[in-house]
Write a protein that holds these residues in place. Structure first.
Motif, PDB file in Angstrom:
ATOM      1  N   GLY A  76       6.368   6.551   7.028  1.00 25.21           N
ATOM      2  CA  GLY A  76       5.436   6.265   5.989  1.00 25.21           C
ATOM      3  C   GLY A  76       4.876   7.843   5.619  1.00 25.21           C
ATOM      4  O   GLY A  76       5.043   8.360   4.448  1.00 25.21           O
ATOM      5  N   ASN A  77       4.793   8.697   6.777  1.00 23.51           N
ATOM      6  CA  ASN A  77       4.532  10.167   6.727  1.00 23.51           C
ATOM      7  C   ASN A  77       5.596  10.771   6.064  1.00 23.51           C
ATOM      8  O   ASN A  77       5.226  11.708   5.297  1.00 23.51           O
ATOM      9  CB  ASN A  77       3.917  10.607   7.937  1.00 23.51           C
TER      10      ASN A  77
ATOM     11  N   GLN B 151       2.527   9.444  -5.498  1.00 23.73           N
ATOM     12  CA  GLN B 151       3.308  10.729  -4.972  1.00 23.73           C
ATOM     13  C   GLN B 151       4.302  11.228  -6.045  1.00 23.73           C
ATOM     14  O   GLN B 151       4.409  12.445  -6.387  1.00 23.73           O
ATOM     15  CB  GLN B 151       3.935  10.393  -3.475  1.00 23.73           C
TER      16      GLN B 151
ATOM     17  N   GLU C 200      -3.151  10.009   0.094  1.00 27.96           N
ATOM     18  CA  GLU C 200      -3.571   9.678   1.609  1.00 27.96           C
ATOM     19  C   GLU C 200      -4.214   8.559   1.789  1.00 27.96           C
ATOM     20  O   GLU C 200      -4.168   7.959   2.721  1.00 27.96           O
ATOM     21  CB  GLU C 200      -4.484  11.187   1.918  1.00 27.96           C
TER      22      GLU C 200
ATOM     23  N   HIS D 151       0.862  -1.219  -0.202  1.00 32.01           N
ATOM     24  CA  HIS D 151       0.049   0.003   0.009  1.00 32.01           C
ATOM     25  C   HIS D 151       0.873   1.198   0.026  1.00 32.01           C
ATOM     26  O   HIS D 151       0.586   2.312  -0.575  1.00 32.01           O
ATOM     27  CB  HIS D 151      -0.804  -0.019   1.228  1.00 32.01           C
ATOM     28  N   LEU D 152       2.057   1.305   0.678  1.00 31.80           N
ATOM     29  CA  LEU D 152       2.886   2.276   0.803  1.00 31.80           C
ATOM     30  C   LEU D 152       3.653   2.473  -0.475  1.00 31.80           C
ATOM     31  O   LEU D 152       3.796   3.624  -0.716  1.00 31.80           O
ATOM     32  CB  LEU D 152       3.892   2.194   1.758  1.00 31.80           C
TER      33      LEU D 152
ATOM     34  N   TYR E 215      -4.233   5.491   0.284  1.00 35.39           N
ATOM     35  CA  TYR E 215      -3.308   4.523   0.261  1.00 35.39           C
ATOM     36  C   TYR E 215      -2.412   4.447   1.478  1.00 35.39           C
ATOM     37  O   TYR E 215      -2.043   3.366   1.951  1.00 35.39           O
ATOM     38  CB  TYR E 215      -2.504   4.161  -0.932  1.00 35.39           C
ATOM     39  N   THR E 216      -1.903   5.763   1.852  1.00 30.75           N
ATOM     40  CA  THR E 216      -1.092   5.798   3.187  1.00 30.75           C
ATOM     41  C   THR E 216      -1.955   5.273   4.349  1.00 30.75           C
ATOM     42  O   THR E 216      -1.443   4.423   5.211  1.00 30.75           O
ATOM     43  CB  THR E 216      -0.701   7.276   3.420  1.00 30.75           C
ATOM     44  N   LYS E 217      -3.235   5.696   4.136  1.00 24.92           N
ATOM     45  CA  LYS E 217      -4.076   5.258   5.511  1.00 24.92           C
ATOM     46  C   LYS E 217      -4.354   3.693   5.525  1.00 24.92           C
ATOM     47  O   LYS E 217      -4.431   3.045   6.624  1.00 24.92           O
ATOM     48  CB  LYS E 217      -5.330   5.878   5.535  1.00 24.92           C
TER      49      LYS E 217
ATOM     50  N   ALA F  84       1.186   4.591  -2.880  1.00 26.65           N
ATOM     51  CA  ALA F  84       1.085   5.849  -2.398  1.00 26.65           C
ATOM     52  C   ALA F  84       2.458   6.506  -2.971  1.00 26.65           C
ATOM     53  O   ALA F  84       2.498   7.598  -3.307  1.00 26.65           O
ATOM     54  CB  ALA F  84       0.993   5.854  -0.930  1.00 26.65           C
TER      55      ALA F  84
ATOM     56  N   MET G  45       5.415  10.369   2.354  1.00 25.08           N
ATOM     57  CA  MET G  45       4.661  10.857   1.713  1.00 25.08           C
ATOM     58  C   MET G  45       4.614  12.426   1.742  1.00 25.08           C
ATOM     59  O   MET G  45       3.785  13.286   0.723  1.00 25.08           O
ATOM     60  CB  MET G  45       3.256  10.460   2.220  1.00 25.08           C
TER      61      MET G  45
ATOM     62  N   LYS H  39       5.072   4.359  11.071  1.00 23.54           N
ATOM     63  CA  LYS H  39       3.875   5.555  10.714  1.00 23.54           C
ATOM     64  C   LYS H  39       4.763   6.839  10.457  1.00 23.54           C
ATOM     65  O   LYS H  39       4.516   7.484   9.345  1.00 23.54           O
ATOM     66  CB  LYS H  39       2.877   5.679  11.797  1.00 23.54           C
TER      67      LYS H  39
END
Length: 324
Positions: free
Chosen positions: A316-317, A208, A289, A200-201, A291-293, A204, A320, A313
């Motif tokens: 990941g943030n 991005q 956002e 998923h990341l 896919y990050t979630k 994203a 992104m 997390k």
């Protein structure tokens, strides 16, 4: 868990020790050249990080991390040949610096070298790593073929595009993390969960990258802003703009994606304005956002410490919110 830079430093030190002059030099020099060109080293760092998330000394995962990086760079050598690309990370591509045959053969050798690195693990880990690697490698090839097919198609759908970037980019991110879990002897459930987190990341991350290609800062992005527009690539931004635009704007966008002006600056600016006015730019940010979630929601079921969940997390943030 350690700071990302610590994993990067440890990996680069291991990579430098792995790279040695060998004969025939026209086979191995191009391999050493591409491996030393730099890059984010995102995938091997994820392998090391994941091993430590599951309470394993990250150093035990260095060979798996190196395998991921060698494979990733093998795919870049062959991608550059297919794209006839003159530059990679600001430097001459392998097939341009040497020749086409050298690029093909050195790339082939890198794929074999990536597999060889699994021989440093015990039988069960070797088998699990090799099975995951084979599955991932064939999916990356499938993703590349989808990407090639899309160049001549005018009916690419959003689900098809998402599948393409999942196979071409995201599955290797997921595999890099699962390899760390395999080396750490994590449970099958944990291995599958961390794979889905990375997958998923990875989607994203690619969305991005698409967004930054159009709207990134030229000073920090690291490559030409608007490159996808110049090449008429049917990215998420483009497909969403077609979906959202009125008939007139849709026609203009399709026309712009059928021409290759000598000076593309006006084309880039016009397309970017259509991405913004149609709502495509905002929709792309929303999907990043989402896919990050999705990635973060997978962490809830993982049997790791809250501290390690928070660290993943934060990573990941940061990924992104990057501008490069």
């Amino acid at each position: 868990m350690q700071h990302i830079s610590s994993y990067q430093d440890a990996f680069i030190e291991y990579l430098n020790a792995y790279i040695k002059p060998k004969e025939p030099k026209n086979l191995y020099e191009p391999i050493n050249y591409i491996l030393l060109l730099g890059g984010k080293r995102l995938r091997p760092v994820l392998t090391l990080m994941t091993a430590e998330v599951f309470d394993c000394d990250y150093k035990k995962a260095l060979d798996a991390a190196l395998s991921v990086e060698v494979f990733h760079n093998f795919s870049l050598v062959h991608d550059d040949i297919m794209d006839d690309a003159p530059l990679r990370r600001g430097q001459t591509t392998v097939h341009e610096k040497w020749d086409l045959n050298t690029g093909i053969l050195s790339g082939d050798a890198m794929l074999i070298m990536a597999y060889q690195l699994f021989e440093n693990y015990e039988a069960k880990q070797f088998l699990d790593l090799a099975k995951l690697f084979s599955k991932t490698a064939i999916e990356v090839c499938e993703g590349q073929q989808y990407d090639v097919d899309f160049e001549t198609r005018d009916d690419v759908t959003i689900p098809e595009y998402l599948k393409m970037i999942e196979y071409k980019t995201a599955v290797l991110v997921g595999a890099a993390m699962k390899m760390g879990a395999i080396v750490a002897n994590a449970s099958q459930d944990c291995q599958d969960s961390i794979y889905n987190f990375g997958r998923h990341l990875g989607i994203a991350f690619q969305l991005q990258d698409d967004y930054l290609d159009a709207f990134g800062d030229p000073k920090t992005f690291g490559k030409q802003v608007g490159g996808d527009i110049i090449e008429n690539k049917k990215t998420y931004l483009y497909l969403k703009a077609l979906e959202f635009s009125n008939a007139e704007d849709k026609l203009q966008l399709e026309r712009l994606y059928s021409v290759n002006p000598t000076d593309p600056s006006e084309k880039i600016e016009t397309v970017k304005q259509l991405f913004i006015s149609s709502g495509s730019a905002e929709a792309t940010k929303t999907e990043i956002e989402n896919y990050t979630k999705k990635a973060f929601s997978v962490l809830e079921s993982l049997k790791i410490s809250e501290e390690n969940k928070d660290a993943l997390k934060v990573f990941g943030n940061d990924l992104m919110n990057r501008n490069t």
